[in-house]
Scaffold this active site. Sequence first.
Site, PDB file in Angstrom:
ATOM      1  CE1 TYR A 196       0.548   2.955  10.337  1.00 38.81           C
ATOM      2  CE2 TYR A 196       1.225   0.839  11.256  1.00 38.81           C
ATOM      3  CZ  TYR A 196       0.247   1.645  10.673  1.00 38.81           C
ATOM      4  OH  TYR A 196      -1.007   1.141  10.440  1.00 38.81           O
TER       5      TYR A 196
ATOM      6  CG  HIS B 201      -1.773  -1.146   1.401  1.00 36.78           C
ATOM      7  ND1 HIS B 201      -2.436  -1.432   2.572  1.00 36.78           N
ATOM      8  CD2 HIS B 201      -2.121  -2.128   0.535  1.00 36.78           C
ATOM      9  CE1 HIS B 201      -3.146  -2.544   2.420  1.00 36.78           C
ATOM     10  NE2 HIS B 201      -2.960  -2.989   1.190  1.00 36.78           N
TER      11      HIS B 201
END
Length: 469
Positions: A136, A73
């Site tokens: 993240y 992605h």
Amino acid sequence: MTIEFGKVLSVRETPIPGLIVLELPVHGDARGWFKENWQREKMTAAGIDLPDFAPVQNNISFNDAVGTTRGIHAEPWDKYVSVATGRIFGAWVDLREGDSFGAVFTTELDPSTAIFVPRGVGNSYQTLEPDTAYTYLVNDHWSPEATYTFLNLADETAAIAWPIPLDEVEISAKDKNHPRLADVVPMPPKKILVTGASGQLGRALREEFGTHPWIEYASRAELDLTSPDLATARRWRDYGAIINAAAYTNVDVAETPEGRDAAWAANVTAVAALARIASAEGITLVHVSSDYVFDGRKDLPYAESDPLTPLGVYGQSKAAGEAIVSVVARHYIVRTSWLVGDGDNFVRTMARMATRGADPRVVDDQFGRLTFASEVAAGIRRLLETRAPYGIHNLTGGGEPASWYDVAREVFRLTGHDPDRVTAISTDEYAAGAPGPVAPRPRNSVLRMAELGAPWQQHLVEYLRALTV
């Protein structure tokens, strides 16, 4: 799991521009381990170019089974990915428009490594140990309106060597059906907004940057920079740069009460609004300024570092605009002088007078270099594309400085008319004979340039030839 302790904070480049692997110091003993996962000050000191990442969201992904594989992605924001516990195999594919489209990089990540993933780079992870969690940071909030780009995990062109074959791992049905690289629509760059698009420089910027879905041009009628609704007029997180070519430039009328209001509204209030947006959203702000920020009393060309000493209202408003823009983290202040482009300007006026038989009186004690709008537009593009150091950049025409009188004579000569029809007068004489207010002007408008381009006389020949055609 074995973690390498005692690493020195460092960075590894990859074949994908902007994608970098960070080696993180991890400290451990019998009790466990500790690391500073993200420490901007130390990263900046180590030469890691992430000082303006500005994350706004922290996400954690947990995978309990070995082989869990996430699809490739590419998101419209930057990501800083690191492992909290366990180990993963990561694959990254550049899905941005440009020469590096399709470039591939793979590596393993454990708690002693992290990776910075730029916007538009596809990322995928395969769990190599049970109970793996990776975290993240992202510099934009998730939005259902965000545009993603996807790539099939088994794409033959990328040819990713997955440690665990894809037919043996857990993959979502959606990830299995993503397109091959040949069918991927590349993610365009962040948008660029050009304000003042109907002016001389705005038209040159249109010519320089062209027509693309990620370039927007706005005149004042299309985007009022003084509107209280400016902050919500666009989804500003989608923009990478704003080129502010909008300005109030009627130097003499600025000396009137009405002109003062208009000059400060366009050159200060509007600039402050753009600066607030650029600072809040991490946008690069390119602001076009003027030689009028100086009083012209210096004998040498003006350097970027010279103190501002504006004379009239227009110069004062441009100096105030510079001061505002200077506090934006990512900014370019482009100082130029004696601009000539597609629109009303001194050169066109002189050419028109030459043709109509008028004999102008022109000042001979103000000196500078003509600067053609196409030169400034090309220079702004270079600053953005080369990621030049932020700050002030002088950008004017090349060649020897001249007076307005010299320029007028050259226009007459090049259009086939007698240059002696131009009469030299002083600035004081010009002001004494003017029907309205005359703003004080710098006598020396020469800006110092590290590298001078083609002489202004050469550009003048080409400009007048185009006018004739």
